[in-house]
Design an enzyme around this catalytic site. Structure first.
Site, PDB file in Angstrom:
ATOM      1  N   ARG A 153      40.448  36.970  39.122  1.00  0.00           N
ATOM      2  CA  ARG A 153      41.069  36.131  40.142  1.00  0.00           C
ATOM      3  C   ARG A 153      41.405  34.796  39.490  1.00  0.00           C
ATOM      4  O   ARG A 153      40.727  34.354  38.574  1.00  0.00           O
ATOM      5  CB  ARG A 153      40.125  35.903  41.321  1.00  0.00           C
ATOM      6  CG  ARG A 153      39.678  37.180  42.051  1.00  0.00           C
ATOM      7  CD  ARG A 153      38.714  36.844  43.176  1.00  0.00           C
ATOM      8  NE  ARG A 153      38.291  38.030  43.910  1.00  0.00           N
ATOM      9  CZ  ARG A 153      37.190  38.741  43.639  1.00  0.00           C
ATOM     10  NH1 ARG A 153      36.400  38.358  42.621  1.00  0.00           N
ATOM     11  NH2 ARG A 153      36.876  39.804  44.347  1.00  0.00           N
ATOM     12  N   LYS A 177      33.383  35.961  43.876  1.00  0.00           N
ATOM     13  CA  LYS A 177      33.161  35.638  45.274  1.00  0.00           C
ATOM     14  C   LYS A 177      31.688  35.758  45.638  1.00  0.00           C
ATOM     15  O   LYS A 177      31.001  36.660  45.179  1.00  0.00           O
ATOM     16  CB  LYS A 177      33.987  36.573  46.169  1.00  0.00           C
ATOM     17  CG  LYS A 177      35.479  36.258  46.189  1.00  0.00           C
ATOM     18  CD  LYS A 177      36.196  37.126  47.217  1.00  0.00           C
ATOM     19  CE  LYS A 177      37.662  36.753  47.338  1.00  0.00           C
ATOM     20  NZ  LYS A 177      38.358  37.588  48.344  1.00  0.00           N
ATOM     21  N   HIS A 245      47.737  36.833  41.869  1.00  0.00           N
ATOM     22  CA  HIS A 245      47.227  38.056  42.489  1.00  0.00           C
ATOM     23  C   HIS A 245      48.104  39.255  42.164  1.00  0.00           C
ATOM     24  O   HIS A 245      47.614  40.385  42.084  1.00  0.00           O
ATOM     25  CB  HIS A 245      47.100  37.875  44.001  1.00  0.00           C
ATOM     26  CG  HIS A 245      45.808  38.384  44.545  1.00  0.00           C
ATOM     27  ND1 HIS A 245      44.576  37.907  44.131  1.00  0.00           N
ATOM     28  CD2 HIS A 245      45.533  39.365  45.448  1.00  0.00           C
ATOM     29  CE1 HIS A 245      43.617  38.557  44.764  1.00  0.00           C
ATOM     30  NE2 HIS A 245      44.165  39.450  45.561  1.00  0.00           N
ATOM     31  N   ARG A 248      46.812  40.490  38.991  1.00  0.00           N
ATOM     32  CA  ARG A 248      45.559  41.235  39.225  1.00  0.00           C
ATOM     33  C   ARG A 248      45.868  42.631  39.764  1.00  0.00           C
ATOM     34  O   ARG A 248      45.275  43.619  39.333  1.00  0.00           O
ATOM     35  CB  ARG A 248      44.695  40.445  40.203  1.00  0.00           C
ATOM     36  CG  ARG A 248      43.351  41.067  40.577  1.00  0.00           C
ATOM     37  CD  ARG A 248      42.564  40.025  41.356  1.00  0.00           C
ATOM     38  NE  ARG A 248      41.535  40.568  42.204  1.00  0.00           N
ATOM     39  CZ  ARG A 248      40.277  40.816  41.810  1.00  0.00           C
ATOM     40  NH1 ARG A 248      39.911  40.581  40.568  1.00  0.00           N
ATOM     41  NH2 ARG A 248      39.383  41.292  42.667  1.00  0.00           N
ATOM     42  N   HIS A 271      34.813  43.930  43.310  1.00  0.00           N
ATOM     43  CA  HIS A 271      34.846  44.278  44.728  1.00  0.00           C
ATOM     44  C   HIS A 271      33.459  44.698  45.196  1.00  0.00           C
ATOM     45  O   HIS A 271      32.823  45.536  44.563  1.00  0.00           O
ATOM     46  CB  HIS A 271      35.827  45.434  44.983  1.00  0.00           C
ATOM     47  CG  HIS A 271      37.259  45.040  44.847  1.00  0.00           C
ATOM     48  ND1 HIS A 271      38.266  45.957  44.635  1.00  0.00           N
ATOM     49  CD2 HIS A 271      37.863  43.824  44.904  1.00  0.00           C
ATOM     50  CE1 HIS A 271      39.428  45.315  44.566  1.00  0.00           C
ATOM     51  NE2 HIS A 271      39.201  44.028  44.716  1.00  0.00           N
ATOM     52  N   TYR A 280      44.483  50.836  45.711  1.00  0.00           N
ATOM     53  CA  TYR A 280      45.336  51.107  44.553  1.00  0.00           C
ATOM     54  C   TYR A 280      45.644  52.593  44.417  1.00  0.00           C
ATOM     55  O   TYR A 280      46.660  52.955  43.817  1.00  0.00           O
ATOM     56  CB  TYR A 280      44.686  50.555  43.284  1.00  0.00           C
ATOM     57  CG  TYR A 280      44.541  49.055  43.341  1.00  0.00           C
ATOM     58  CD1 TYR A 280      45.660  48.231  43.240  1.00  0.00           C
ATOM     59  CD2 TYR A 280      43.310  48.463  43.557  1.00  0.00           C
ATOM     60  CE1 TYR A 280      45.539  46.856  43.334  1.00  0.00           C
ATOM     61  CE2 TYR A 280      43.178  47.081  43.653  1.00  0.00           C
ATOM     62  CZ  TYR A 280      44.304  46.290  43.544  1.00  0.00           C
ATOM     63  OH  TYR A 280      44.186  44.928  43.650  1.00  0.00           O
TER      64      TYR A 280
END
Length: 308
Positions: A153, A177, A245, A248, A271, A280
């Site tokens: 990110r 995150k 993004h 990414r 994630h 994806y």
């Protein structure tokens, strides 16, 4: 206009919420459309019940209105009836009993492998010129190489300390995150580009791998966006298609296309839930569908029959 109650609602939106003129016009049109439907059933707009609202939403669906537009109309009606309840015009909000239409999740935008190569090639510069312009392309090259090689990110990239390149390690420790840490690989090309930037910036004494105008602080997201915009122009790509993004998403899509394991990709992207990573697989499925429709002879024959 559909009545005094609707006018009062729109006035509230303008005065208390600062709604934009275009928003007010859209809500007025939505309320007028519902008022017309209500009158056909012998009802006033402020006296609707859940059954009348369901019938209205079903009518919208039958007319072919997109789910997104249906959802916007329902949102308007929910806010309107909530306003009526708070004003004491009616005791309840019947629109709360209705579910919004299911919206299809938008597929991530990504670049082709050749487009990524064009971006990286566009960063080529005279690294020994020592000019501010040369440094700009050093920053661009290092950032793009690292974003695409590791799926970072942009917030993770810009927060990297300069010491993250210490030694000869081929992995990066990244804080993502929620403060979760993960280790991601660093390609030889990405490491070489980052080391070239570090060498150029050594006199700055910054603790960050990507220093900002003030070396005590990292490069800002807005600062990188401007750099990416310039790289896109130099590469002949529409800057509107580019963002950190998108890079990414490109990393993840290309990894899966070349046989990467979904669980491994989840770890690389950081994630928490593999369901987030599974988007994806939908991207690849859509690409396969498009390829089938474009190139399979039976698909073309079927298309020709339908259009005849």
């Amino acid at each position: 206009m559909s009545g005094a109650h609707a006018e009062a609602f729109l006035e509230m939106l303008a005065a208390e919420r600062g709604a934009a003129p275009n928003t007010l016009k859209a809500y007025a049109r939505d309320l007028d459309d519902f008022a017309t439907h209500a009158r056909q059933g012998g009802r006033a707009i402020h006296d609707a019940d859940a059954d009348l609202l369901r019938d209205y939403m079903a009518t919208l669906a039958r007319t072919g209105l997109s789910p997104r537009t249906q959802a916007r109309r329902l949102s308007c009606l929910k806010q309107f009836h909530l306003f009526l309840a708070r004003e004491g015009v009616r005791p309840d909000n019947p629109a709360d009993l209705l579910d919004a239409p299911r919206l299809a999740a938008p597929l991530p935008r990504f670049l082709s492998e050749s487009e990524v190569e064009s971006l990286l090639a566009a960063c080529a510069t005279e690294t020994d010129s020592g000019t501010p312009e040369a440094r700009r392309w050093l920053v661009a090259r290092a950032a793009l190489e690292m974003l695409y090689a590791s799926g970072l990110r942009i917030s993770e990239l810009l927060a990297l300390p300069r010491r993250s390149l210490a030694g000869a390690a081929q992995m990066l420790l990244v804080r993502g995150k929620g403060g979760r840490e993960r280790v991601v690989p660093l390609s030889a090309a990405a490491r070489a580009a980052a080391e070239a930037l570090v060498a150029h910036d050594r006199p700055l004494g910054s603790p960050y791998l990507f220093p900002g105008r003030d070396p005590r602080r990292p490069l800002t997201r807005q600062g990188f966006d401007r750099i990416l915009h310039d790289v896109g122009l130099r590469a002949g790509l529409d800057p509107e298609r580019l963002s950190p993004h998108v890079l990414r998403h490109s990393f993840a899509t290309h990894m899966l296309a070349r046989g990467a394991d979904l669980r491994a990709l989840q770890v690389l992207l950081g994630h928490a839930d593999i369901a987030t990573t599974q988007i994806y697989t939908h991207v690849l499925a859509e690409r396969l569908r498009q390829a089938l429709e474009a190139h399979h002879p039976l698909a073309q024959a079927t298309s020709g029959t339908e259009s005849a």
